[in-house]
Design a protein around this motif. Structure first.
Motif, PDB file in Angstrom:
ATOM      1  N   THR A 193     -20.728-128.262 -45.420  1.00 23.83           N
ATOM      2  CA  THR A 193     -21.004-128.706 -43.983  1.00 23.83           C
ATOM      3  C   THR A 193     -21.855-127.690 -43.116  1.00 23.83           C
ATOM      4  O   THR A 193     -21.690-126.440 -43.256  1.00 23.83           O
ATOM      5  CB  THR A 193     -19.577-128.650 -42.870  1.00 23.83           C
ATOM      6  OG1 THR A 193     -18.494-129.805 -44.026  1.00 23.83           O
ATOM      7  CG2 THR A 193     -19.911-129.156 -41.706  1.00 23.83           C
ATOM      8  N   ASP A 197     -23.301-128.503 -37.230  1.00 24.39           N
ATOM      9  CA  ASP A 197     -22.350-129.527 -36.845  1.00 24.39           C
ATOM     10  C   ASP A 197     -20.791-129.080 -36.380  1.00 24.39           C
ATOM     11  O   ASP A 197     -20.331-129.516 -35.612  1.00 24.39           O
ATOM     12  CB  ASP A 197     -22.268-130.371 -38.065  1.00 24.39           C
ATOM     13  CG  ASP A 197     -23.589-131.390 -38.278  1.00 24.39           C
ATOM     14  OD1 ASP A 197     -23.979-131.752 -37.219  1.00 24.39           O
ATOM     15  OD2 ASP A 197     -23.883-131.747 -39.395  1.00 24.39           O
ATOM     16  N   ASN A 218     -17.843-132.282 -43.127  1.00 28.26           N
ATOM     17  CA  ASN A 218     -18.556-133.364 -43.730  1.00 28.26           C
ATOM     18  C   ASN A 218     -17.595-134.419 -44.394  1.00 28.26           C
ATOM     19  O   ASN A 218     -16.574-133.753 -45.067  1.00 28.26           O
ATOM     20  CB  ASN A 218     -19.829-133.151 -44.645  1.00 28.26           C
ATOM     21  CG  ASN A 218     -20.784-133.989 -45.036  1.00 28.26           C
ATOM     22  OD1 ASN A 218     -20.208-135.409 -45.078  1.00 28.26           O
ATOM     23  ND2 ASN A 218     -21.961-133.756 -45.265  1.00 28.26           N
ATOM     24  N   LYS A 280     -19.425-138.218 -35.527  1.00 30.38           N
ATOM     25  CA  LYS A 280     -20.510-137.393 -35.617  1.00 30.38           C
ATOM     26  C   LYS A 280     -21.152-137.627 -37.003  1.00 30.38           C
ATOM     27  O   LYS A 280     -20.401-137.202 -37.969  1.00 30.38           O
ATOM     28  CB  LYS A 280     -20.076-135.815 -35.327  1.00 30.38           C
ATOM     29  CG  LYS A 280     -21.385-135.013 -35.433  1.00 30.38           C
ATOM     30  CD  LYS A 280     -22.334-135.085 -34.412  1.00 30.38           C
ATOM     31  CE  LYS A 280     -23.532-134.109 -34.741  1.00 30.38           C
ATOM     32  NZ  LYS A 280     -24.255-134.281 -35.914  1.00 30.38           N
ATOM     33  N   CYS A 282     -22.778-136.148 -40.148  1.00 31.27           N
ATOM     34  CA  CYS A 282     -22.940-134.804 -40.466  1.00 31.27           C
ATOM     35  C   CYS A 282     -24.161-134.734 -41.680  1.00 31.27           C
ATOM     36  O   CYS A 282     -24.488-135.309 -42.278  1.00 31.27           O
ATOM     37  CB  CYS A 282     -21.443-134.400 -41.690  1.00 31.27           C
ATOM     38  SG  CYS A 282     -20.421-133.352 -40.657  1.00 31.27           S
TER      39      CYS A 282
END
Length: 294
Positions: A193, A197, A218, A280, A282
């Motif tokens: 990730t 983010d 993620n 969202k 990622c």
């Protein structure tokens, strides 16, 4: 909001501070050993300095993104691990409570034993190394000190632009450029990730006044070997490898790596909870060019 970011010279903290500023919040960050322009030097062991900064800046939120994250180092020095990952942030949380300041503490899905991943926020932790035990104890102590009002994001396999260049993306690129064999676990699974983010999601949770444990990462999980291969593809596409030949990524079982601390094999996380609140997109590791040089 007025936001104080502890550990703003590190990977996660630097991205959180940048996101705070980008969104127009009044924010400052601290460092302990690695100075960066605009940051305030502070050691959490110095209670007087901590209280002075809290009283001067008067933050609405304090984000603790510091601590000792070297897993094998923690195994060799448990006293330091508990001191920096548990005792100091717990005292900081207590100072925040006295000032009616909200508190966020970054934890990890390493608090699980890795036998039944991916994990949700409701699964029962069972840490198997000192680093994870110190983080899990901190979660309990902080929530107890703050009567359940702490915000505790759990993350795993974080990467991105970092002054100290310690995270896995930099390690992989350096090995590829040096054309040396890069041994990576073939059986350790997580959610790579981008730190940016994580910062975006954290700010959303803070603005909503949320508390409790939240998995941030993620949705796609992969082994360390697959992650390294993804980084290679992105770095190659971005011409970051200086003409290096095919990579020498060598997948190896964890038991053959002789790591000091035991690792949970599947510490990947589920993000259903946060997706219902704040969907969202990622970024993936192959997008590494923009995200290491943003």
């Amino acid at each position: 909001m007025r936001i104080l970011v502890i550990g703003a010279s590190g990977l996660v903290g630097s991205h959180v501070l940048a996101e705070c500023i980008a969104r127009g919040h009044t924010a400052i960050g601290t460092f302990r050993n690695y100075p960066m322009p605009g940051l305030v030097q502070m050691d959490l062991a110095d209670d007087y300095a901590v209280c002075a900064l809290l009283d001067t800046f008067k933050p609405d939120w304090v984000v603790h993104a510091a601590g000792w994250t070297w897993v094998d180092g923690c195994e060799k020095d448990p006293d330091r691990a508990y001191r920096e990952n548990c005792e100091q942030p717990t005292r900081l949380a207590e100072h925040c409570k006295k000032r009616h300041t909200r508190f966020a503490y970054f934890s990890t899905t390493y608090v699980f034993d890795g036998t039944a991943g991916p994990y949700s926020e409701d699964d029962k932790p069972n840490p198997i190394n000192i680093y994870a035990k110190s983080k899990w104890k901190a979660e309990l102590n902080i929530q107890s000190a703050l009567e359940g009002s702490a915000l505790i994001p759990r993350v795993i396999c974080v990467w991105g632009k970092e002054t100290q260049q310690k995270n896995f993306a930099y390690q992989t690129i350096k090995a590829l450029r040096d054309q040396r064999p890069f041994l990576v676990p073939s059986d350790q699974i997580g959610n790579p990730t981008w730190a940016g983010d994580i910062a975006i999601w954290l700010l959303a949770l803070m603005q909503m006044g949320k508390s409790g444990v939240w998995n941030i990462g993620n949705s796609k999980s992969m082994t360390r070997a697959e992650w390294a291969q993804s980084i290679y593809m992105g770095a190659k596409h971005a011409n970051m490898l200086n003409g290096s030949k095919e990579p020498k990524i060598c997948p190896v079982g964890t038991l053959n790596l002789n790591q000091t601390a035991p690792r949970p094999l599947n510490s990947s996380l589920r993000i259903d909870k946060i997706l219902t609140l704040h969907p969202k997109y990622c970024r993936a590791p192959h997008e590494i060019s923009d995200l290491l040089h943003e």
